[in-house]
Design a protein around this motif. Structure first.
Motif, mmCIF file in Angstrom:
data_model
loop_
_atom_site.group_PDB
_atom_site.id
_atom_site.type_symbol
_atom_site.label_atom_id
_atom_site.label_comp_id
_atom_site.label_asym_id
_atom_site.label_seq_id
_atom_site.Cartn_x
_atom_site.Cartn_y
_atom_site.Cartn_z
ATOM 1 N N LYS A 126 0.835 -1.209 0.000
ATOM 2 C CA LYS A 126 0.000 0.000 0.000
ATOM 3 C C LYS A 126 0.869 1.258 0.000
ATOM 4 N N TYR A 127 1.912 1.254 0.792
ATOM 5 C CA TYR A 127 2.820 2.407 0.861
ATOM 6 C C TYR A 127 3.562 2.601 -0.461
ATOM 7 N N LYS B 222 2.728 1.808 -3.394
ATOM 8 C CA LYS B 222 1.846 2.236 -4.481
ATOM 9 C C LYS B 222 1.502 3.725 -4.397
ATOM 10 N N THR B 223 1.856 4.343 -3.287
ATOM 11 C CA THR B 223 1.642 5.780 -3.129
ATOM 12 C C THR B 223 2.806 6.533 -3.767
ATOM 13 N N SER B 224 2.530 7.463 -4.614
ATOM 14 C CA SER B 224 3.588 8.207 -5.296
ATOM 15 C C SER B 224 4.267 9.183 -4.337
ATOM 16 N N GLU C 93 4.765 12.235 -4.755
ATOM 17 C CA GLU C 93 3.995 13.482 -4.726
ATOM 18 C C GLU C 93 2.831 13.374 -3.746
ATOM 19 N N GLU C 94 2.176 12.213 -3.735
ATOM 20 C CA GLU C 94 1.058 12.012 -2.802
ATOM 21 C C GLU C 94 1.556 12.014 -1.360
ATOM 22 N N ARG C 95 2.704 11.415 -1.132
ATOM 23 C CA ARG C 95 3.265 11.401 0.225
ATOM 24 C C ARG C 95 3.635 12.814 0.668
ATOM 25 N N GLN D 100 0.696 14.952 1.961
ATOM 26 C CA GLN D 100 -0.009 14.549 3.170
ATOM 27 C C GLN D 100 0.231 15.541 4.302
ATOM 28 N N GLU E 50 -0.704 12.678 8.937
ATOM 29 C CA GLU E 50 -0.746 11.553 8.006
ATOM 30 C C GLU E 50 0.660 11.015 7.742
ATOM 31 N N LYS E 51 1.622 11.915 7.586
ATOM 32 C CA LYS E 51 3.002 11.481 7.365
ATOM 33 C C LYS E 51 3.504 10.676 8.553
ATOM 34 N N ASN F 122 1.863 7.260 8.604
ATOM 35 C CA ASN F 122 2.271 6.406 7.490
ATOM 36 C C ASN F 122 3.775 6.184 7.430
#
Length: 467
Positions: free
Chosen positions: A229-230, A232-234, A236-238, A241, A245-246, A249
């Protein structure tokens, strides 16, 4: 040093492909049965590594301090405790080592931890002076504190059977420590000077099990789901956040874990409860001294006691798991803490009054099973169930650090007291130092900590109890 974004993308893409293959790989029909069997055997090595030096404490003190240095036993025990502080800087490396399992997975550290425990046992077998002994003992102590087999058990069990499976496997492991009194009779022949020989067999077993885990154990699905799941997060999306959220995650790290723990009510009060609970841990590391120096039991009587020690320990460990899944974690902590006080009182009475050695061993085993049954529920199960997967291993480092820090402070108290009191009163002193911490920890858990029984570990965020 600035990271190359393109190289990072390529590296993460390769890891994503590898992790998805691991996640989609089919397991054999009997894989879980095989896995739990291997984890049970690894847990036996963990239990041996964590208790064997306690069970040979009087032999170690007499050889390295009384015979080699000409000290009185109380002085030698006090100096031995003080020398233990030399290894604390090594222990502190746990803040960097254990969180790596949240980034690289559980399996590499299951293998490495088991191998190094075997190496530590082997070095003690070879030791002919206190320095070699301390190196081997430090390696064992460092790896024992990681308990990666516990993470495996919790993450590979269902919501309704986590505590039960944990308790069953640990109980089997504790019964496996019967190998120690067996080796005392066969290899050591109840002769104090031959105590080193008992360390050889579990060392060889540790080496063999690390190879088995390397070849046949698979990564846990809980870790793989979270890691995929992590990945697959780009980037830019991270980057977009929020700070919360950071932090939630973050892929491991002690700093992220500490921030997370202090921001959430549940973990804050669990940490506070651990501080008081671990102040009572002195009695868990000194029962051999109480039997040998306070009650003046012979080597053969201590061996007889150690045959029933695993039985009492395993029984209370098993009961803790049954109670935990049936009535909840908080009820278990109260029941097992009360049982710990009763069992230690029976242990002192049995040892000092010359009752059958097997009753003495059963009683101290019951104390250890009760105390760590509650302790594992607080610092192992509840800590794990109150943190998200990506920080689970890192958050439990806090529990390990608290155990070391509070245990160290309590040890300082005994370093001061031991040379000042007769050896015959050691047991009573440990009992009096045990009760206050247990009572305060129970109050904190009951009033301020939320129940965690039945939670889905894949969905835990840590914020469930903030309101």
């Amino acid at each position: 040093m600035v990271k190359d974004p393109e190289k990072a993308r390529v590296r993460e893409a390769k890891e994503l492909e590898r992790r998805e293959k691991q996640l989609n790989a089919r397991s054999g029909r009997f894989y879980m049965l095989y896995l739990f069997m291997v984890l049970s055997l690894i847990y036996i090595i963990d239990e041996i590594a964590s208790t064997i030096s306690i069970q040979f404490q009087s032999n170690i003190i007499n050889e390295f301090f009384v015979q080699n240095m000409g000290m009185e036993y109380g002085e030698g025990l006090s100096l031995s405790s003080a020398l233990g502080f030399i290894t604390y800087p090594i222990t502190l490396l746990i803040v960097f080592y254990r969180p790596l399992a949240d980034r690289f997975g559980r399996k590499p550290f299951l293998v490495l931890n088991t191998f190094v425990m075997g190496l530590g046992l082997f070095l003690v077998y070879l030791s002919d002076n206190i320095f070699v002994y301390m190196v081997g003992s430090s390696l064992m102590g460092f790896m024992v504190s990681h308990d990666m087999q516990c993470v495996y058990i919790l993450e590979c069990s269902s919501e309704k059977t986590r505590a039960r499976n944990y308790a069953i496997i640990k109980a089997v492991a504790i019964l496996g420590t019967m190998i120690i009194p067996l080796l005392r009779e066969t290899f050591m022949k109840n002769q104090s000077k031959r105590w080193h020989l008992v360390y050889l067999a579990p060392a060889i077993l540790g080496f063999a099990l690390s190879l088995f885990a390397l070849l046949f154990a698979k990564e846990t699905n809980t870790f793989l789901v979270n890691r995929v799941k992590y990945l697959k997060t780009s980037p830019e999306e991270r980057e977009g956040q929020s700070r919360e959220e950071k932090n939630s995650n973050a892929q491991g790290g002690i700093i992220s874990a500490v921030r997370f723990a202090f921001r959430h009510r549940q973990l804050r009060f669990l940490m506070l409860a651990c501080c008081f609970y671990y102040s009572a841990s002195l009695a868990t590391a000194t029962y051999n001294t109480v039997m040998k120096e306070s009650a003046l039991m012979t080597e053969s009587a201590i061996t007889a006691a150690l045959y029933l020690y695993p039985v009492g320990n395993a029984l209370m460990t098993f009961l803790a798991g049954m109670v935990s899944d049936r009535f909840g974690r908080k009820t278990t902590i109260i029941a097992m803490s009360g049982s710990a006080v009763v069992c230690y009182s029976l242990f002192i009475a049995s040892a000092m009054l010359g009752w059958p050695p097997m009753l003495t061993g059963f009683a101290i085993g019951g104390f250890m099973g009760s105390y760590w049954g509650a302790g594992d529920t607080i610092g192992g199960i509840m800590f794990s169930e109150s943190a998200p997967t990506n920080l689970r291993s890192s958050v439990t480092v806090i529990n390990t650090l608290l155990n070391g820090i509070i245990g160290g402070l309590a040890t300082i108290v005994t370093i001061i007291l031991l040379p000042m009191i007769p050896a015959s009163t050691f047991g009573y002193m440990y009992l009096l130092l045990t009760i206050p911490g247990l009572i305060i920890a129970i109050v904190i858990i009951w009033r301020y900590v939320g129940e965690t029984r039945g939670l889905d570990l894949k969905k835990v965020t840590g914020a469930e109890w903030d309101k």
